[in-house]
Scaffold this motif. Structure first.
Motif, mmCIF file in Angstrom:
data_model
loop_
_atom_site.group_PDB
_atom_site.id
_atom_site.type_symbol
_atom_site.label_atom_id
_atom_site.label_comp_id
_atom_site.label_asym_id
_atom_site.label_seq_id
_atom_site.Cartn_x
_atom_site.Cartn_y
_atom_site.Cartn_z
ATOM 1 N N ASP A 152 10.793 137.671 -13.986
ATOM 2 C CA ASP A 152 12.014 138.455 -14.113
ATOM 3 C C ASP A 152 12.915 137.787 -15.152
ATOM 4 O OD1 ASP A 152 11.284 140.188 -11.970
ATOM 5 O OD2 ASP A 152 11.960 138.680 -10.536
ATOM 6 N N LEU A 153 13.855 138.533 -15.696
ATOM 7 C CA LEU A 153 14.822 137.981 -16.637
ATOM 8 C C LEU A 153 16.063 137.513 -15.886
ATOM 9 C CD1 LEU A 153 14.635 140.474 -19.652
ATOM 10 C CD2 LEU A 153 13.093 138.606 -19.002
ATOM 11 N N HIS A 154 16.584 136.366 -16.275
ATOM 12 C CA HIS A 154 17.754 135.804 -15.607
ATOM 13 C C HIS A 154 18.990 136.658 -15.852
ATOM 14 C CE1 HIS A 154 20.471 132.723 -14.013
ATOM 15 N NE2 HIS A 154 21.273 133.055 -15.013
ATOM 16 N N ASN A 155 19.691 136.958 -14.760
ATOM 17 C CA ASN A 155 20.974 137.647 -14.828
ATOM 18 C C ASN A 155 21.758 137.206 -13.598
ATOM 19 O OD1 ASN A 155 23.157 139.435 -14.738
ATOM 20 N ND2 ASN A 155 21.969 141.154 -15.530
ATOM 21 N N ASP A 156 22.942 136.669 -13.810
ATOM 22 C CA ASP A 156 23.743 136.159 -12.692
ATOM 23 C C ASP A 156 24.119 137.236 -11.684
ATOM 24 O OD1 ASP A 156 23.778 133.489 -13.471
ATOM 25 O OD2 ASP A 156 25.485 133.787 -14.812
ATOM 26 N N ILE A 157 23.956 138.495 -12.064
ATOM 27 C CA ILE A 157 24.298 139.587 -11.147
ATOM 28 C C ILE A 157 23.371 139.626 -9.933
ATOM 29 C CG2 ILE A 157 22.822 141.384 -12.164
ATOM 30 C CD1 ILE A 157 25.059 143.374 -11.742
ATOM 31 N N SER A 158 22.162 139.089 -10.094
ATOM 32 C CA SER A 158 21.159 139.179 -9.031
ATOM 33 C C SER A 158 21.336 138.066 -7.999
ATOM 34 C CB SER A 158 19.747 139.091 -9.621
ATOM 35 O OG SER A 158 18.789 138.969 -8.583
ATOM 36 N N PRO A 159 21.585 138.424 -6.729
ATOM 37 C CA PRO A 159 21.778 137.393 -5.701
ATOM 38 C C PRO A 159 20.497 136.670 -5.330
ATOM 39 C CG PRO A 159 21.765 139.568 -4.703
ATOM 40 C CD PRO A 159 21.738 139.787 -6.188
ATOM 41 N N ILE A 160 19.357 137.306 -5.561
ATOM 42 C CA ILE A 160 18.085 136.719 -5.123
ATOM 43 C C ILE A 160 17.289 136.100 -6.263
ATOM 44 C CG2 ILE A 160 16.761 138.861 -5.329
ATOM 45 C CD1 ILE A 160 16.488 136.197 -2.512
ATOM 46 N N ILE A 161 17.603 136.474 -7.520
ATOM 47 C CA ILE A 161 16.886 135.905 -8.669
ATOM 48 C C ILE A 161 17.816 135.003 -9.485
ATOM 49 C CG2 ILE A 161 15.519 136.368 -10.746
ATOM 50 C CD1 ILE A 161 14.151 137.256 -8.169
ATOM 51 N N GLN A 163 21.080 134.130 -9.218
ATOM 52 C CA GLN A 163 21.941 133.194 -8.497
ATOM 53 C C GLN A 163 21.165 132.083 -7.801
ATOM 54 O OE1 GLN A 163 24.737 135.386 -6.002
ATOM 55 N NE2 GLN A 163 25.102 136.866 -7.651
ATOM 56 N N ARG A 164 19.850 132.250 -7.706
ATOM 57 C CA ARG A 164 19.016 131.185 -7.119
ATOM 58 C C ARG A 164 18.146 130.506 -8.183
ATOM 59 N NH1 ARG A 164 16.797 132.941 -1.254
ATOM 60 N NH2 ARG A 164 16.771 130.675 -1.079
ATOM 61 N N GLN A 165 18.461 130.797 -9.444
ATOM 62 C CA GLN A 165 17.838 130.125 -10.594
ATOM 63 C C GLN A 165 16.314 130.219 -10.581
ATOM 64 O OE1 GLN A 165 19.474 126.178 -11.176
ATOM 65 N NE2 GLN A 165 21.424 127.054 -11.809
ATOM 66 N N ARG A 166 15.809 131.402 -10.268
ATOM 67 C CA ARG A 166 14.363 131.576 -10.131
ATOM 68 C C ARG A 166 13.691 132.043 -11.425
ATOM 69 N NH1 ARG A 166 13.553 135.345 -5.058
ATOM 70 N NH2 ARG A 166 11.350 134.814 -5.426
ATOM 71 N N ALA A 167 14.475 132.487 -12.404
ATOM 72 C CA ALA A 167 13.903 132.973 -13.662
ATOM 73 C C ALA A 167 14.088 131.927 -14.754
ATOM 74 C CB ALA A 167 14.564 134.286 -14.068
ATOM 75 N N PHE A 168 13.131 131.864 -15.674
ATOM 76 C CA PHE A 168 13.172 130.854 -16.730
ATOM 77 C C PHE A 168 14.328 131.073 -17.703
ATOM 78 C CE2 PHE A 168 8.566 130.817 -15.652
ATOM 79 C CZ PHE A 168 8.430 129.463 -15.352
ATOM 80 N N SER A 169 14.638 132.332 -18.010
ATOM 81 C CA SER A 169 15.582 132.627 -19.087
ATOM 82 C C SER A 169 15.989 134.090 -19.023
ATOM 83 C CB SER A 169 14.925 132.316 -20.441
ATOM 84 O OG SER A 169 15.697 132.762 -21.524
ATOM 85 N N SER A 170 17.025 134.432 -19.745
ATOM 86 C CA SER A 170 17.405 135.833 -19.920
ATOM 87 C C SER A 170 16.693 136.448 -21.111
ATOM 88 C CB SER A 170 18.928 135.940 -20.117
ATOM 89 O OG SER A 170 19.337 135.187 -21.254
ATOM 90 N N ASP A 171 15.961 135.625 -21.859
ATOM 91 C CA ASP A 171 15.220 136.068 -23.034
ATOM 92 C C ASP A 171 13.757 136.299 -22.680
ATOM 93 O OD1 ASP A 171 13.412 135.138 -25.536
ATOM 94 O OD2 ASP A 171 15.259 136.087 -26.265
#
Length: 352
Positions: A152-161, A163-171
């Motif tokens: 998944d792409l990082h986006n602070d809007i997501s409480p489960i992805i 906000q829990r720093q589970r994605a490598f990047s927004s790119d």
């Protein structure tokens, strides 16, 4: 080549004259379950081993409740594997690093940073070395499947992805690059990596564990890591999430959507591997487990994942097996769908 030919011949014979026992065996391979207990003396573990022996399931997922210690987990996995030594069992775990690890409460396991930290602080070579250590630990325990990496792409809007720093990047390109190193490291230890959560959970403002989740702002860039990794022959397993993506299907969660699983993932992206559902007991789905299992299989899901062995005062393994079996017998699910799923699964199990 000989294995492929034999599998083809078997499929033709099976499709031509399928007994109920053979059908049950194929359906069993399409079910993965979570369970309670952490040792061979536990009644639920003994029952689970009997279900494995009788071909009712093709895989199990390890949760924190199944872990007593490193040696205890190793012995538990060995005990379950002994049920059908000639037919590999998927032994899966969520080991992403950071907050998402079943080992965080235990001191005798090595712990690893989150994907977001890796993507921000390590170069690709260092990431590969780190994930090799992670794979080595899982291999030593007997785990052969990891529900990771998150693409998944990082986006602070997501409480489960986010906000829990589970994605490598927004790119998307960076996500693809780090996920590729993750997969390569795990491939070296013959552990299956499962890309998740298709078609993209990064922009979801709600948590599918807790509630119905609609992604109105879906960005098709979220599909790029899947497209690239499939094209590079790196993707063997993909987990589909429970988000509703209105621009693709405005009615069904992705797991239950033919447009998402078959039209997009299997046809448009030419994915030839195994599609796994997210946990079928998550609240985003609604409906009953039996209804949703049938819908998921019809949509193109190959393995349905159920986190609880005992659900709603019922053995979930029996409930899902019977639901799929009866749906095939009534014509609700076509036999070709079962054969296709079974062949995809067995082809991947041949790697172990």
């Amino acid at each position: 080549m000989r294995k492929i030919i034999l599998l083809f011949i078997f499929t033709i014979c099976l499709f031509g004259n399928s007994s109920d026992k053979e059908l049950r065996n194929m359906i069993g391979q399409m079910i993965m379950v979570g369970f309670s207990g952490n040792n061979a003396n536990d009644e639920w573990v003994r029952q689970l081993r009997l279900d494995i022996k009788n071909g009712r399931i093709g895989g199990v997922m390890i949760l924190a409740r199944n872990i007593s210690s490193k040696d205890g987990l190793k012995n538990l996995i060995s005990y379950l594997n002994s049920a059908r030594p000639k037919q590999p069992l998927f032994i899966a775990i969520d080991e992403e690093g950071g907050e998402i690890s079943r080992f965080n409460k235990f001191s005798d396991f090595e712990h690893f940073p989150s994907a977001y930290k890796v993507g921000n602080e390590l170069n690709l070579s260092s990431a590969n070395k780190l994930y090799s250590k992670m794979a080595m630990q899982l291999k030593s325990l007997g785990v052969n499947m990891n529900f990771a990496p998150v693409v998944d792409l990082h986006n602070d809007i997501s409480p489960i992805i986010g906000q829990r720093q589970r994605a490598f990047s927004s790119d998307a390109s960076e996500v693809t690059a780090y996920a590729s190193e993750f997969i390569s490291a795990f491939d070296n230890y013959s552990i299956a990596s499962v890309l998740k959560h298709f078609p993209g959970h990064g922009n979801a403002a709600a948590d599918t564990h807790k509630t119905k989740t609609i992604v109105d702002n879906f960005d098709f860039d979220e599909i790029r890591p899947y497209y690239e990794l499939i094209k590079r022959k790196k993707a063997k397993f993909v987990m589909v999430g429970h988000m509703i993506i209105p621009v693709i299907d405005d009615t069904n969660p992705a797991t239950l959507s033919y447009q998402v699983v078959t039209n997009l993932l299997k046809d448009s992206l030419a994915f030839e591997g195994v599609v796994i559902s997210d946990d079928m007991l998550m609240k985003a789905l609604g409906g009953t487990l039996e209804e949703n299992a049938i819908k998921a299989i019809k949509a193109g899901v190959d393995i349905v994942l159920v986190s609880e062995y005992f659900y709603n005062k019922t053995n979930s393994i029996k409930a899902v097996n019977d639901a799929i079996f009866n749906a095939v017998k009534s014509g609700q699910i076509e036999m070709t769908r079962i054969v296709d799923a079974y062949n995809r699964i067995i082809a991947q199990k041949a790697r172990f």
